[in-house]
Design a protein around this motif. Structure first.
Motif: not given
Length: 536
Positions: A106, A109-110, A112, A114, A213-214, A218
């Protein structure tokens, strides 16, 4: 070993509780009996004695209450710790590792960024337990856990024990995953150095699978599944192997079997093709040779990467068929275009570790080049890992090939297991600096230092050095300054089919032509404008 013995020496929880209770009963009884006698001997006033005994009783309650609180706090803290940690290694257990990994996914992902997941599995751990015993087995697990902690200590990582002989590491907030690949290899190298004094002949190794990931997944479930599939692939190849998740092989066992059958059919139908990437002298940018690269366009999947179908062929035992095809087709195409040994002094062909496993490996290579009059234009490229995987037999084959004037190059230099001691024993002519070191030269002084060190080391052994993956002018400029012998990369020339290669070489013969060599012309012009850099 001592940790394990001490742990076994601790009494059972029932006996420990009984023992502590008995001590409490004895001490409490002695306190009640003797404290009353002491008070009675010191105080004659009956009313005062009664008040003091009441105070003494409340004091006893407070002390025992505090003791009870401490015991409960310790028990609950231990229970919570055991719920989170593996009892032996004190790493996160599988459940808590997954929870931590969700948080890292999480966060990354925020941002951006890996997340890389590496799963290590000790090769033949059951055999280690059977041969050396469970005590030794537990010590091996502790040693492996300590090595993983040590290597990933400087990264934003979460480390857990996934199962009996399986460990997982999640590294978050990454821009590129390539450094983690190298770090995982170093972990494997360190694990291979573990020695058991009681069983000196017992070797330790670990396979590793990696996904990110991503790019590969994901969500938590898919990421773990991808890493496990990569680990499965690594274990199927052999001991101490590392594999990255591959979309072409990741769906199911059936898809791998189908792709294997399709590859065999493609070989029979000669559907594989070759491309050639020119190599250049760093001093004057003249062509010094080409590297031959094999390609496969699948009728329904499209271009299948060599990183997918080459390991597949190695695993299934028919990599020699691909080596035969590449050698024969390359010599045929280059000869038909009058390039072999004339315009192109060297032709580099990638070979596999499996090409050196048989007793007749040297004879097989000589058969491939039997129709050539001069073998000095042939250069075989093999990786450091390929050399080390079967060092004695590989060394013997390389010596025979060098006696026939075939050149030998070590590919991806700096990413494998070789040491100076190993390198000096090999009958090689060239090393290729891996592109991962070249990529960061513009911005990272450490990368430049590594490149300079490799060049000094190789030149001290009188080896030619070529840098692959040269993609910008500044990299070429640095490499020229440091004395690198050759350059290869998209900056100067991309891999091209035989027809385009013929045009490129023809254009090189006439620099006034504006065709395939335009990149090379621009690079020459750029270098000529740099202070201290001239075309020699």
């Amino acid at each position: 070993m001592n940790t394990h013995k001490n742990r076994l020496g601790i009494m059972s929880p029932w006996r420990a509780a009984l023992w502590r209770t008995m001590i409490y009963v004895v001490l409490g009884t002695l306190y009640i009996l003797y404290s009353d006698r002491i008070l009675a001997g010191l105080v004659e006033d009956t009313e005062l004695l009664t008040r003091l005994q009441t105070v003494k009783g409340f004091g006893f309650v407070l002390v025992t209450g505090a003791m009870f609180f401490c015991l409960m706090l310790g028990a609950l803290a231990r229970e919570q710790s055991l719920a989170k940690r593996d009892e032996l290694t004190q790493l996160l257990n599988r459940h808590m590792f997954k929870q931590a990994l969700v948080g890292e996914l999480e966060f990354s992902n925020r941002q951006q960024r890996k997340v890389a997941l590496v799963i290590f599995n000790i090769d033949g751990f059951r055999q280690i337990n059977h041969t050396a015993g469970q005590v030794i087995g537990d010590q091996v697990l502790l040693d492996v856990a300590a090595l993983i902690r040590e290597h990933f200590a400087h990264h934003q990582s979460v480390i857990g024990r996934f199962g009996g002989d399986e460990f997982a590491v999640a590294i978050a907030n990454l821009e590129h995953c390539e450094p983690i690949v190298e770090l995982a290899r170093k972990v494997q190298q360190s694990i291979a150095q573990i020695r058991i004094s009681e069983h000196p002949k017992l070797s330790i190794s670990a396979g590793a699978g990696m996904a990110s990931s991503p790019g590969d997944a994901d969500n938590l479930r898919d990421l773990i599944s991808a890493a496990n599939l990569a680990l499965e692939e690594a274990k199927s190849i052999g001991t101490g192997q590392l594999r990255l998740y591959d979309h072409f092989l990741g769906e199911s066992v059936h898809s791998r079997l189908q792709l294997t059958a399709d590859l065999k059919q493609a070989l029979l139908n000669e559907e594989l093709t070759l491309v050639y990437q020119p190599q250049f002298s760093a001093s004057n940018l003249s062509i010094t040779g080409v590297e031959v690269l094999v390609r496969w366009r699948h009728p329904s999947l499209g271009e299948v990467p060599p990183d997918t179908f080459i390991p597949l062929a190695e695993q299934q035992g028919f990599i020699s068929l691909i080596t035969n095809f590449v050698c024969q087709r390359a010599i045929q195409e280059l000869s038909e275009h009058n390039l072999l040994g004339k315009v192109l002094p060297r032709v580099s062909i990638n070979v596999s570790a499996h090409d050196f496993n048989d007793d007749d490996s040297a004879a097989a290579f000589m058969q491939r080049f039997a129709h050539l009059d001069d073998w000095s234009c042939i250069q075989l490229e093999l990786t450091e890992t390929a050399v080390i995987s079967n060092f004695d037999n590989t060394l013997s084959v390389l010596n025979e090939l060098q006696d026939q004037r075939i050149n030998i190059s070590i590919d991806d230099f700096g990413t494998g297991y070789s040491s100076l001691n190993v390198l000096r024993k090999l009958p090689i002519d060239e090393v290729k600096i891996d592109k991962t070191f070249i990529r960061d030269m513009q911005t990272d002084e450490n990368a430049r230092t590594i490149v300079r060190t490799i060049l000094v080391m190789a030149h001290s052994l009188h080896l030619r050095v070529i840098a692959e993956g040269v993609e910008c002018k500044e990299q070429a400029q640095y490499l020229r300054e440091y004395g690198c012998d050759g350059l290869q990369g998209f900056l100067i020339a991309e891999p091209m089919p035989i027809g385009a290669l013929g045009d490129f070489c023809a254009a090189e013969g006439d620099m006034n032509k504006e065709c395939a060599s335009s990149k090379l012309t621009k690079l020459r012009d750029y270098i000529a404008t740099q202070e201290g850099f001239t075309i020699k």
